[in-house]
Design a protein around this motif. Structure first.
Motif, PDB file in Angstrom:
ATOM      1  N   ALA A   1     -11.404  19.106   0.338  1.00  0.00           N
ATOM      2  CA  ALA A   1     -10.367  18.099  -0.045  1.00  0.00           C
ATOM      3  C   ALA A   1     -10.312  17.306  -1.130  1.00  0.00           C
ATOM      4  O   ALA A   1     -11.431  17.116  -1.643  1.00  0.00           O
ATOM      5  CB  ALA A   1     -10.392  17.353   1.582  1.00  0.00           C
ATOM      6  N   SER A   2      -9.156  17.263  -1.370  1.00  0.00           N
ATOM      7  CA  SER A   2      -9.114  16.014  -2.548  1.00  0.00           C
ATOM      8  C   SER A   2      -8.741  14.586  -1.966  1.00  0.00           C
ATOM      9  O   SER A   2      -7.962  14.823  -0.783  1.00  0.00           O
ATOM     10  CB  SER A   2      -8.268  16.376  -3.469  1.00  0.00           C
ATOM     11  N   GLU A   3      -8.708  13.693  -2.693  1.00  0.00           N
ATOM     12  CA  GLU A   3      -8.763  12.353  -1.910  1.00  0.00           C
ATOM     13  C   GLU A   3      -7.974  11.376  -3.000  1.00  0.00           C
ATOM     14  O   GLU A   3      -8.229  11.474  -4.102  1.00  0.00           O
ATOM     15  CB  GLU A   3     -10.066  11.869  -1.628  1.00  0.00           C
ATOM     16  N   ASN A   4      -7.103  10.709  -2.088  1.00  0.00           N
ATOM     17  CA  ASN A   4      -6.406   9.425  -2.861  1.00  0.00           C
ATOM     18  C   ASN A   4      -6.928   8.251  -2.192  1.00  0.00           C
ATOM     19  O   ASN A   4      -6.802   8.134  -0.889  1.00  0.00           O
ATOM     20  CB  ASN A   4      -4.819   9.694  -2.914  1.00  0.00           C
ATOM     21  N   ILE A   5      -7.148   6.928  -2.750  1.00  0.00           N
ATOM     22  CA  ILE A   5      -7.280   5.870  -2.314  1.00  0.00           C
ATOM     23  C   ILE A   5      -6.366   4.725  -2.822  1.00  0.00           C
ATOM     24  O   ILE A   5      -6.251   4.812  -4.131  1.00  0.00           O
ATOM     25  CB  ILE A   5      -8.683   5.415  -2.637  1.00  0.00           C
ATOM     26  N   ALA A   6      -5.738   3.938  -2.121  1.00  0.00           N
ATOM     27  CA  ALA A   6      -5.135   2.928  -2.543  1.00  0.00           C
ATOM     28  C   ALA A   6      -5.780   1.269  -1.887  1.00  0.00           C
ATOM     29  O   ALA A   6      -5.893   1.468  -0.519  1.00  0.00           O
ATOM     30  CB  ALA A   6      -3.580   3.009  -2.205  1.00  0.00           C
ATOM     31  N   TYR A   7      -5.528   0.312  -2.522  1.00  0.00           N
ATOM     32  CA  TYR A   7      -6.150  -0.851  -2.019  1.00  0.00           C
ATOM     33  C   TYR A   7      -5.132  -1.872  -2.358  1.00  0.00           C
ATOM     34  O   TYR A   7      -4.692  -1.938  -3.656  1.00  0.00           O
ATOM     35  CB  TYR A   7      -7.602  -1.293  -2.360  1.00  0.00           C
ATOM     36  N   ARG A   8      -4.543  -2.889  -1.434  1.00  0.00           N
ATOM     37  CA  ARG A   8      -3.804  -4.026  -1.865  1.00  0.00           C
ATOM     38  C   ARG A   8      -4.196  -5.210  -1.094  1.00  0.00           C
ATOM     39  O   ARG A   8      -4.510  -5.187   0.119  1.00  0.00           O
ATOM     40  CB  ARG A   8      -2.345  -3.531  -1.735  1.00  0.00           C
ATOM     41  N   ARG A   9      -4.135  -6.366  -1.776  1.00  0.00           N
ATOM     42  CA  ARG A   9      -4.372  -7.659  -1.076  1.00  0.00           C
ATOM     43  C   ARG A   9      -3.169  -8.491  -1.458  1.00  0.00           C
ATOM     44  O   ARG A   9      -2.558  -8.643  -2.416  1.00  0.00           O
ATOM     45  CB  ARG A   9      -5.693  -8.170  -2.026  1.00  0.00           C
ATOM     46  N   ALA A  10      -2.899  -8.901  -0.566  1.00  0.00           N
ATOM     47  CA  ALA A  10      -1.437  -9.807  -0.263  1.00  0.00           C
ATOM     48  C   ALA A  10      -1.426 -10.739   0.904  1.00  0.00           C
ATOM     49  O   ALA A  10      -1.981 -10.515   1.618  1.00  0.00           O
ATOM     50  CB  ALA A  10      -0.142  -8.792  -0.254  1.00  0.00           C
ATOM     51  N   SER A  11      -0.567 -11.813   0.727  1.00  0.00           N
ATOM     52  CA  SER A  11      -0.512 -12.877   1.574  1.00  0.00           C
ATOM     53  C   SER A  11       0.322 -12.106   2.865  1.00  0.00           C
ATOM     54  O   SER A  11      -0.013 -12.713   4.069  1.00  0.00           O
ATOM     55  CB  SER A  11      -0.024 -14.126   1.208  1.00  0.00           C
ATOM     56  N   GLN A  12       1.058 -11.411   2.485  1.00  0.00           N
ATOM     57  CA  GLN A  12       1.967 -10.650   3.758  1.00  0.00           C
ATOM     58  C   GLN A  12       1.534  -9.429   4.037  1.00  0.00           C
ATOM     59  O   GLN A  12       0.885  -8.836   2.921  1.00  0.00           O
ATOM     60  CB  GLN A  12       3.493 -11.180   3.572  1.00  0.00           C
TER      61      GLN A  12
END
Length: 260
Positions: A117-128
């Motif tokens: 498999a190939s992989e994507n990662i996303a990360y987000r930091r937010a108050s909402q």
């Protein structure tokens, strides 16, 4: 890893990392992944959002005439385990701190699929709360992530999302499975008949074998002729060979297991 503002991305490394792991390394990491499937270290899984990512993915794939990806439970379980590990140990990488890569995770968690498999990662930091659309926007802003998401080679996908206070971790896995074993292969094995049984029903152009885990340095190796043969205790991988022409073949990985 690519980063922009309070969002971060990671794309699967182009080359496999060839690192030697001990039996203890494999068993500890497998145990960690199983634990994270059951409990995101006190954080929260978001299954509806993960399913929405597939819907959004297939919408943009349709526009690109790439063909829809079907939800694959094994890919989703693997993505879920890694997202929980990212949240619990607070890192954003394809390689675990021990050095295990996306295919290693797949071959430890998913016990029937033959393929990588190939992989994507996303990360987000937010108050909402971060929405699936905002996570997709992170991928859209990265050519490598978007290319991976739109690849016409992929037929299946699975996603895992973990929310940890103001942090959101998304892992996506994409694949074109070569085949599926007749039943799940246990992680711990001692009876060759179990291997033979799982190989029943494979397509005629695939031949099963046992060898060292791919991308894991030197180790015990075998061929399709030694599935029922003698072997010392250690970590192995169920592989299949697909003949490409009269002189070459493709080696396709399957579940990794411990022989004792």
């Amino acid at each position: 890893m690519l980063a922009a503002g309070l969002g971060a991305l990671a794309a699967t490394p182009a080359g496999a990392v060839d690192k030697a792991f001990s039996l203890a390394d494999w068993t500890r990491y497998e145990t960690r992944l199983r634990a994270r499937l059951a409990d995101a270290a006190g954080e929260a899984f978001d299954e509806p959002a993960a399913r929405e990512i597939l819907t959004l993915t297939n919408t943009v794939r349709a526009r690109a005439r790439a063909g829809a990806c079907a939800w694959h439970p094994g890919l989703a379980q693997t993505a879920r385990a890694h997202a929980a590990d990212l949240a619990s140990r607070r890192y954003v990488e394809h390689l675990s701190p021990e050095g295990f890569d996306p295919s290693h995770r797949l071959w430890l968690v998913e016990r029937r699929m033959i393929g990588s498999a190939s992989e994507n990662i996303a990360y987000r930091r937010a108050s909402q709360a971060t929405t699936p659309q905002q996570l997709m926007t992170l991928w859209r802003g990265s050519p490598k992530h978007w290319e991976n998401l739109l690849s016409p080679k992929h037929t299946h996908a699975g996603f895992g999302i973990v929310r940890a206070e103001d942090r959101t971790y998304l892992v996506g896995l994409y694949a074109h499975p070569a085949a599926a074993l007749s039943e799940p292969l246990p992680f711990r094995l001692s009876d060759p008949a179990t291997i033979w049984r799982t190989l029943q029903g494979l397509p005629a152009d695939l031949r099963g074998g046992v060898g060292a885990p791919q991308g894991a340095g030197a180790g015990p190796r075998g061929t399709e002729d030694d599935v029922a043969g003698e072997r010392r205790s250690g970590v192995y991988q169920l592989n299949v060979r697909r003949r490409l022409d009269a002189r070459s073949y493709e080696l396709i990985g399957g579940p990794i297991f411990v022989w004792s």
